[in-house]
Scaffold this motif. Sequence first.
Motif, PDB file in Angstrom:
ATOM      1  N   THR A   1       1.057  -0.997   0.159  1.00  0.00           N
ATOM      2  CA  THR A   1      -0.048   0.209  -0.086  1.00  0.00           C
ATOM      3  C   THR A   1       0.864   1.116  -0.170  1.00  0.00           C
ATOM      4  OG1 THR A   1      -1.924   0.743   0.777  1.00  0.00           O
ATOM      5  CG2 THR A   1      -0.159   0.588   2.481  1.00  0.00           C
ATOM      6  N   ILE A   2       2.364   0.869   0.742  1.00  0.00           N
ATOM      7  CA  ILE A   2       2.226   2.150   0.875  1.00  0.00           C
ATOM      8  C   ILE A   2       3.370   2.540  -0.749  1.00  0.00           C
ATOM      9  CG2 ILE A   2       5.259   2.752   1.081  1.00  0.00           C
ATOM     10  CD1 ILE A   2       4.513   1.301   4.604  1.00  0.00           C
ATOM     11  N   ALA A   3       3.485   1.440  -1.393  1.00  0.00           N
ATOM     12  CA  ALA A   3       4.685   1.447  -2.968  1.00  0.00           C
ATOM     13  C   ALA A   3       3.380   2.085  -3.622  1.00  0.00           C
ATOM     14  CB  ALA A   3       4.359  -0.124  -3.221  1.00  0.00           C
ATOM     15  N   MET A   4       2.195   2.216  -3.792  1.00  0.00           N
ATOM     16  CA  MET A   4       0.990   2.206  -4.728  1.00  0.00           C
ATOM     17  C   MET A   4       0.514   3.888  -4.323  1.00  0.00           C
ATOM     18  SD  MET A   4      -1.831   3.406  -4.662  1.00  0.00           S
ATOM     19  CE  MET A   4      -3.176   3.817  -2.785  1.00  0.00           C
ATOM     20  N   ARG A   5       0.890   4.397  -2.910  1.00  0.00           N
ATOM     21  CA  ARG A   5       1.171   6.148  -3.246  1.00  0.00           C
ATOM     22  C   ARG A   5       2.137   6.642  -2.978  1.00  0.00           C
ATOM     23  NH1 ARG A   5      -2.412   3.250   0.689  1.00  0.00           N
ATOM     24  NH2 ARG A   5      -4.036   4.756   1.842  1.00  0.00           N
ATOM     25  N   ASP A   6       3.228   5.839  -3.236  1.00  0.00           N
ATOM     26  CA  ASP A   6       4.080   6.370  -3.347  1.00  0.00           C
ATOM     27  C   ASP A   6       4.947   5.721  -4.640  1.00  0.00           C
ATOM     28  OD1 ASP A   6       7.043   7.563  -2.750  1.00  0.00           O
ATOM     29  OD2 ASP A   6       7.744   5.705  -2.332  1.00  0.00           O
ATOM     30  N   ASN A   7       3.951   5.448  -6.233  1.00  0.00           N
ATOM     31  CA  ASN A   7       4.346   5.503  -7.614  1.00  0.00           C
ATOM     32  C   ASN A   7       5.040   4.452  -7.855  1.00  0.00           C
ATOM     33  OD1 ASN A   7       1.849   7.102  -8.684  1.00  0.00           O
ATOM     34  ND2 ASN A   7       3.949   8.678  -7.574  1.00  0.00           N
ATOM     35  N   ARG A   8       5.275   3.506  -6.725  1.00  0.00           N
ATOM     36  CA  ARG A   8       6.667   2.420  -6.754  1.00  0.00           C
ATOM     37  C   ARG A   8       5.850   1.151  -7.264  1.00  0.00           C
ATOM     38  NH1 ARG A   8      11.398   3.660  -4.758  1.00  0.00           N
ATOM     39  NH2 ARG A   8      11.672   5.591  -3.146  1.00  0.00           N
ATOM     40  N   MET A   9       5.239   1.024  -8.640  1.00  0.00           N
ATOM     41  CA  MET A   9       4.298   0.010  -8.859  1.00  0.00           C
ATOM     42  C   MET A   9       4.829  -1.487  -8.650  1.00  0.00           C
ATOM     43  SD  MET A   9       1.423   1.240  -8.085  1.00  0.00           S
ATOM     44  CE  MET A   9       0.198   0.066  -8.650  1.00  0.00           C
ATOM     45  N   HIS A  10       5.886  -1.464  -9.763  1.00  0.00           N
ATOM     46  CA  HIS A  10       6.923  -2.338  -9.424  1.00  0.00           C
ATOM     47  C   HIS A  10       6.775  -3.733  -7.801  1.00  0.00           C
ATOM     48  CE1 HIS A  10       7.177  -2.802 -13.885  1.00  0.00           C
ATOM     49  NE2 HIS A  10       8.086  -1.719 -13.766  1.00  0.00           N
ATOM     50  N   GLU A  11       7.496  -2.442  -7.181  1.00  0.00           N
ATOM     51  CA  GLU A  11       7.050  -2.512  -6.401  1.00  0.00           C
ATOM     52  C   GLU A  11       5.984  -3.155  -5.437  1.00  0.00           C
ATOM     53  OE1 GLU A  11       8.136  -0.622  -1.951  1.00  0.00           O
ATOM     54  OE2 GLU A  11      10.208  -0.674  -3.110  1.00  0.00           O
ATOM     55  N   HIS A  12       5.421  -2.756  -5.703  1.00  0.00           N
ATOM     56  CA  HIS A  12       3.729  -3.281  -4.752  1.00  0.00           C
ATOM     57  C   HIS A  12       3.701  -4.446  -5.109  1.00  0.00           C
ATOM     58  CE1 HIS A  12      -0.308  -3.160  -6.181  1.00  0.00           C
ATOM     59  NE2 HIS A  12      -0.746  -2.714  -4.444  1.00  0.00           N
ATOM     60  N   ASP A  13       3.361  -4.293  -6.928  1.00  0.00           N
ATOM     61  CA  ASP A  13       3.040  -5.856  -7.296  1.00  0.00           C
ATOM     62  C   ASP A  13       4.274  -7.119  -6.693  1.00  0.00           C
ATOM     63  OD1 ASP A  13       1.287  -4.576  -8.960  1.00  0.00           O
ATOM     64  OD2 ASP A  13       2.697  -5.077 -10.922  1.00  0.00           O
ATOM     65  N   ASP A  14       5.590  -6.646  -6.363  1.00  0.00           N
ATOM     66  CA  ASP A  14       6.383  -8.144  -5.399  1.00  0.00           C
ATOM     67  C   ASP A  14       5.808  -7.618  -4.527  1.00  0.00           C
ATOM     68  OD1 ASP A  14       7.524  -8.103  -8.328  1.00  0.00           O
ATOM     69  OD2 ASP A  14       9.457  -6.514  -7.223  1.00  0.00           O
ATOM     70  N   ALA A  15       5.221  -6.759  -3.529  1.00  0.00           N
ATOM     71  CA  ALA A  15       5.207  -6.759  -1.693  1.00  0.00           C
ATOM     72  C   ALA A  15       3.615  -8.150  -2.528  1.00  0.00           C
ATOM     73  CB  ALA A  15       5.076  -5.733  -1.108  1.00  0.00           C
ATOM     74  N   LEU A  16       2.742  -7.637  -2.825  1.00  0.00           N
ATOM     75  CA  LEU A  16       1.138  -7.571  -3.025  1.00  0.00           C
ATOM     76  C   LEU A  16       1.221  -9.847  -3.184  1.00  0.00           C
ATOM     77  CD1 LEU A  16      -1.748  -7.574  -2.097  1.00  0.00           C
ATOM     78  CD2 LEU A  16      -2.120  -6.889  -5.130  1.00  0.00           C
ATOM     79  N   SER A  17       2.602 -10.475  -4.069  1.00  0.00           N
ATOM     80  CA  SER A  17       2.760 -11.481  -4.277  1.00  0.00           C
ATOM     81  C   SER A  17       3.395 -12.187  -3.036  1.00  0.00           C
ATOM     82  CB  SER A  17       3.458 -11.624  -5.796  1.00  0.00           C
ATOM     83  OG  SER A  17       2.952 -10.847  -6.855  1.00  0.00           O
ATOM     84  N   LEU A  18       4.186 -11.402  -2.745  1.00  0.00           N
ATOM     85  CA  LEU A  18       4.520 -12.049  -1.217  1.00  0.00           C
ATOM     86  C   LEU A  18       3.466 -12.039  -0.131  1.00  0.00           C
ATOM     87  CD1 LEU A  18       8.205 -10.780  -1.580  1.00  0.00           C
ATOM     88  CD2 LEU A  18       7.963 -13.007  -1.202  1.00  0.00           C
ATOM     89  N   ALA A  19       2.571 -11.413  -0.258  1.00  0.00           N
ATOM     90  CA  ALA A  19       1.579 -11.189   1.253  1.00  0.00           C
ATOM     91  C   ALA A  19       0.579 -12.584   1.328  1.00  0.00           C
ATOM     92  CB  ALA A  19       0.557 -10.003   1.552  1.00  0.00           C
ATOM     93  N   ARG A  20       0.547 -12.389  -0.646  1.00  0.00           N
ATOM     94  CA  ARG A  20      -0.308 -13.285  -0.690  1.00  0.00           C
ATOM     95  C   ARG A  20       0.177 -14.644  -0.880  1.00  0.00           C
ATOM     96  NH1 ARG A  20      -2.041 -10.388  -6.195  1.00  0.00           N
ATOM     97  NH2 ARG A  20      -4.844  -9.905  -5.763  1.00  0.00           N
ATOM     98  N   ALA A  21       1.538 -15.230  -0.467  1.00  0.00           N
ATOM     99  CA  ALA A  21       2.380 -16.359  -0.591  1.00  0.00           C
ATOM    100  C   ALA A  21       1.899 -16.543   1.075  1.00  0.00           C
ATOM    101  CB  ALA A  21       3.485 -16.157  -1.528  1.00  0.00           C
ATOM    102  N   ALA A  22       2.143 -15.379   1.719  1.00  0.00           N
ATOM    103  CA  ALA A  22       1.901 -15.721   2.817  1.00  0.00           C
ATOM    104  C   ALA A  22       0.425 -15.947   3.319  1.00  0.00           C
ATOM    105  CB  ALA A  22       2.425 -14.767   4.649  1.00  0.00           C
ATOM    106  N   ALA A  23      -0.504 -15.826   2.997  1.00  0.00           N
ATOM    107  CA  ALA A  23      -1.484 -15.707   3.391  1.00  0.00           C
ATOM    108  C   ALA A  23      -2.387 -17.036   2.289  1.00  0.00           C
ATOM    109  CB  ALA A  23      -2.518 -15.028   2.077  1.00  0.00           C
TER     110      ALA A  23
END
Length: 392
Positions: A242-264
Amino acid sequence: MLDHTGRDLGERLASIRKRRSLTQPELAEASGVSLSTVCKIEQRENCAPRVATLRKLAGALGVPTSVLQGNGHSDAEDADQATLDLWEPVRHALAAPPTLDEGDTPTAGEVRGELRRLQGEMAAHRYTQMAAAMPGLLRDSAAVDDRSLRSAALGMVGWLLVQNRQWEDARLVLDDAVAAADDEVLAAGAINTRVWSEIRQGHLGEARTLALEWTDRIEPRFSRATVTQLAVWGRLWMYIATIAMRDNRMHEHDDALSLARAAAARIGSEVLAETATTRTFGPTTVEHLAIETAAISEQPGLALAFAERTPPAALLPTAAGRLRHRLDLANAHSQMGNWGDAMTELRKLSTTAPEWLVQQRYARDIVGTMVERRRTLTEEMRALADLVVLEL
C-alpha cells in the motif's frame, strides 16, 4: 534518482517540473490536478496538499511521491479536543503508572484474560470503554513477570492511540512495546502498528524503511513457520504494497502483494494471530488490499469487480480492516456517482461503528466529495456530514 530533499515542496515541484520540460498547465493536465493548485504549491501560498494530490503530481513527473514530499511533509489529522480529553487518563498512566493495592497483585492468567476481553471491546470499537480500561491494564501488566503480556498491553494501547489520532504518544508507547517483547515476532506486531501509523500520517518514506527492515528481520521459512509468523510477516508486506502504491512504485507494489498472497495462501484461511489488536490476515484480507489499491488509484469499476469475487469476511467482520474495506467500496461508488450505494455503505458504518467512523479522515473525504458534487443533500447526508465532523 533526483535529490530534492533539502528544498521545500514548492521548490522541489518546480525544479522537477522544469527538468521534465513541462509548463504548469501541462503538468496540471497530465496529473489531473487543477492549475490553481499547482501554482499555489510552487508559489508556497499557504497550500498543504494531501498525499493523494502529490501522488498524482509525482506520477505525471515520473518520480516517487516521497521525492516530492521530502522529509517534512505530513498528511496527519490530529485528534480533536474531545478525543484528547477522553484519552488523558491513559496518557497519564503511561507517564506515571498507577500502583496496586497491597495484596492485590494480578496473575498472568488474569492479565491474559483481560487482554482477550478487551480484544472483544476493540472489535466493537467501544473506545470510551477501552479508554477507561487501559490504565488498569497498564498497571496490571507491569505487575506480572511476563514480558509478552507487557508488550501486548503496550501494543494494545499504541493501536488505540493510533486509531484515535494521537501520533506521538502512540509512537512512544509502541517503541516501549517493541523493547518489552521477548521475541522478534511479538515485537513485529507492534512494528506493524507503527508502520500503519506512519501511513495514516502520510510518512511514506519512514513507513517503507521500517517495514522493509522488519520483513528482513522476521522472514519465515515457510516449511516450518507458525501461523503467527506468517501473518505478521504477510501483514508487513501488505503495508509495503500500500505504501508502494501511494509512492508510485508499482513494480514494488506488485512484488509486495505477491509475497503477502504467498503468506496468506500458506495459512489458507483468515486468522486473528495477535493479542494486542484485531488485525486479521489471510486470503480475504489480501484481496481487500487489491480493492483498496483500485479505489485509491481511481479505478472504481475495477475495485467493485474485485469486491464481487472476494468472499465476505467470516472472521471479525467489524475489525478495523473490514470497516476500512467498506470505506473503499463507498469511495468506489462515490467516484462512479452511485450516491445511493455509497450512502448504503456509509450508513452501515455509522450504525456498526460510529466511534471508529468519526476518527477516519478517509470518511470525511468521501462525504466531502458527495457534498461537493451533489446539487442537493438529503437529511441523511447532512446527518452523516455532522457525524464525521465535516467542515462545510
